[in-house]
Design a protein around this motif. Structure first.
Motif, short mmCIF file in Angstrom:
data_model
loop_
_atom_site.label_atom_id
_atom_site.label_comp_id
_atom_site.label_asym_id
_atom_site.label_seq_id
_atom_site.Cartn_x
_atom_site.Cartn_y
_atom_site.Cartn_z
N ALA A 186 19.25 49.32 4.50
CA ALA A 186 19.08 48.79 3.14
C ALA A 186 19.98 49.58 2.20
N PRO A 187 20.42 48.96 1.09
CA PRO A 187 21.29 49.67 0.14
C PRO A 187 20.73 51.01 -0.32
N ALA A 188 19.42 51.11 -0.42
CA ALA A 188 18.82 52.37 -0.89
C ALA A 188 19.15 53.54 0.04
N ASP A 189 19.45 53.25 1.31
CA ASP A 189 19.78 54.32 2.26
C ASP A 189 21.07 55.05 1.86
N LEU A 190 21.92 54.38 1.06
CA LEU A 190 23.20 54.99 0.66
C LEU A 190 23.00 56.19 -0.26
N ARG A 191 21.83 56.27 -0.89
CA ARG A 191 21.59 57.42 -1.77
C ARG A 191 21.54 58.72 -1.00
N TRP A 200 43.47 53.48 -2.58
CA TRP A 200 44.35 52.35 -2.28
C TRP A 200 45.71 52.54 -2.93
N LYS A 201 46.75 52.36 -2.15
CA LYS A 201 48.10 52.54 -2.68
C LYS A 201 48.70 51.23 -3.17
N ARG A 202 48.70 50.20 -2.36
CA ARG A 202 49.40 48.98 -2.71
C ARG A 202 48.45 47.84 -3.05
N ARG A 203 47.14 48.02 -2.83
CA ARG A 203 46.20 46.95 -3.13
C ARG A 203 45.61 47.16 -4.51
N ALA A 204 46.35 46.71 -5.52
CA ALA A 204 45.87 46.87 -6.89
C ALA A 204 44.55 46.14 -7.08
N GLY A 205 43.56 46.85 -7.66
CA GLY A 205 42.28 46.21 -7.91
C GLY A 205 41.41 46.05 -6.68
N ALA A 206 41.76 46.72 -5.57
CA ALA A 206 40.94 46.59 -4.35
C ALA A 206 39.54 47.14 -4.61
N PRO A 207 38.52 46.53 -4.00
CA PRO A 207 37.14 46.97 -4.24
C PRO A 207 36.92 48.42 -3.81
N ASP A 208 36.06 49.11 -4.53
CA ASP A 208 35.70 50.48 -4.20
C ASP A 208 34.19 50.64 -4.37
N TRP A 209 33.68 51.85 -4.21
CA TRP A 209 32.24 52.06 -4.31
C TRP A 209 31.70 51.72 -5.69
N ARG A 210 32.46 52.01 -6.73
CA ARG A 210 32.00 51.71 -8.09
C ARG A 210 31.80 50.19 -8.25
N HIS A 211 32.78 49.43 -7.77
CA HIS A 211 32.70 47.97 -7.84
C HIS A 211 31.50 47.46 -7.03
N ASP A 220 22.63 53.98 -10.13
CA ASP A 220 22.37 55.40 -9.91
C ASP A 220 23.08 55.96 -8.68
N LEU A 221 23.86 55.11 -7.95
CA LEU A 221 24.56 55.60 -6.77
C LEU A 221 25.67 56.56 -7.20
#
Length: 303
Positions: A186-191, A200-211, A220-221
């Motif tokens: 479950a997502p809560a396990d990521l805490r 990311w070098k060439r993938r502008a706007g690539a998804p990251d943890w913040r996204h 709160d992550l």
């Protein structure tokens, strides 16, 4: 030749070929300078040929602006006819030329796309085209196709790709990837899990943890913490080794997911950009490059 075709041929009146080529290149690039680079002439020569064509037709084909040109309504009508005609010429001439020995074609792609998509399927290309030598140019730097660094390339992004013919291959998808040994359910396990980051070098706007955290409603992550990698392949290897969870491409990690080395234990899944196969219009019209393009489309169809 029937009487109708003979009549058309006798009355065919065309402007000079040099003027037509100059117009087609300038219209495709939307630039006299880039057209001049392609045709190995000066921008002044391009401008002269287009002026000549406009005088012959009695029509303005371009609106001249500072550092840019735009097609007029007449230019928009003429351009696709010439583009398709020159592509047809190049295709037929390439097909008529006799083959001498094996055909060499260079395909450029990023290092990860090459490793995860191209290399596993390389045997299928050799089986389909035993007379070809396919050279894989793996680099995260963009290959200059107009300069001959490669014949065809895979590019990531929305485009447009100036001066190149482009066709979509597949759309990327990103999600949480980790070793099944971590037991995340479950997502809560990521805490309580180490977060692995890719710069990311060439993938502008690539998804990251913040996204991802925003979409998951996990404000709160602690998305700023955790090891960082300059290569996405290294982040995947760290995830396989059980060192943490990463936001990575589900498309490029497909083999590891199918082998059970990685799991995508929960959503959300984020849509990425699209991979395109690109080449210069002249190269895309050749049978050799189209063979590689068709093979690419075939191997990504099941991804």
């Amino acid at each position: 030749m029937n009487e109708s075709n003979s009549s058309i041929s006798r009355h065919r009146q065309l402007p000079p070929l040099a003027a037509l080529r100059a117009f087609e290149a300038a219209a495709r690039h939307e630039s006299f300078r880039r057209a001049a680079d392609e045709l190995a002439v000066t921008p002044t020569a391009i401008s002269h040929q287009i002026r000549l064509l406009e005088e012959i037709l009695g029509l303005a084909l371009f609106v001249r602006r500072t550092r840019q040109v735009a097609l007029t309504e007449a230019g928009l009508r003429l351009y696709p006819t010439l583009r398709d005609g020159f592509d047809s010429f190049a295709r037929t001439i390439a097909e008529l030329r006799p083959r001498t020995g094996r055909v060499a074609v260079t395909l450029s792609a990023t290092t990860l796309f090459t490793a995860r998509i191209l290399l596993p399927a390389l045997g299928s290309f050799q089986a389909q085209h035993p007379d070809y030598n396919l050279r894989l140019h793996a680099s995260d730097e963009v290959a200059d196709l107009a300069a001959g660094m490669a014949d065809i390339a895979v590019r990531y992004g929305a485009g447009p790709f100036a001066g190149l013919a482009a066709e979509p291959l597949l759309t990327d998808r990103f999600g949480v990837l980790c070793s099944p040994r971590l037991g995340l359910s479950a997502p809560a396990d990521l805490r309580h899990t180490i977060l692995l980051h890719t710069e990311w070098k060439r993938r502008a706007g690539a998804p990251d943890w913040r996204h991802w955290a925003q979409l998951a409603g996990m404000d709160d992550l602690r998305v700023a913490e955790g090891p960082r990698f300059t290569e996405d392949g290294h982040a995947l290897q760290a995830a396989i080794a059980g060192h943490g969870a990463a936001i990575a491409s589900l498309v490029l990690a497909r083999a590891e997911i199918e082998a059970g080395l990685l799991v995508n234990p929960f959503g959300p899944v984020i849509a990425g950009a699209t991979y395109h196969v690109v080449a210069t219009p002249e190269a895309m019209a050749s049978a050799d490059v189209r063979a590689v393009r068709d093979w690419l489309k075939g191997i990504v169809a099941a991804v």
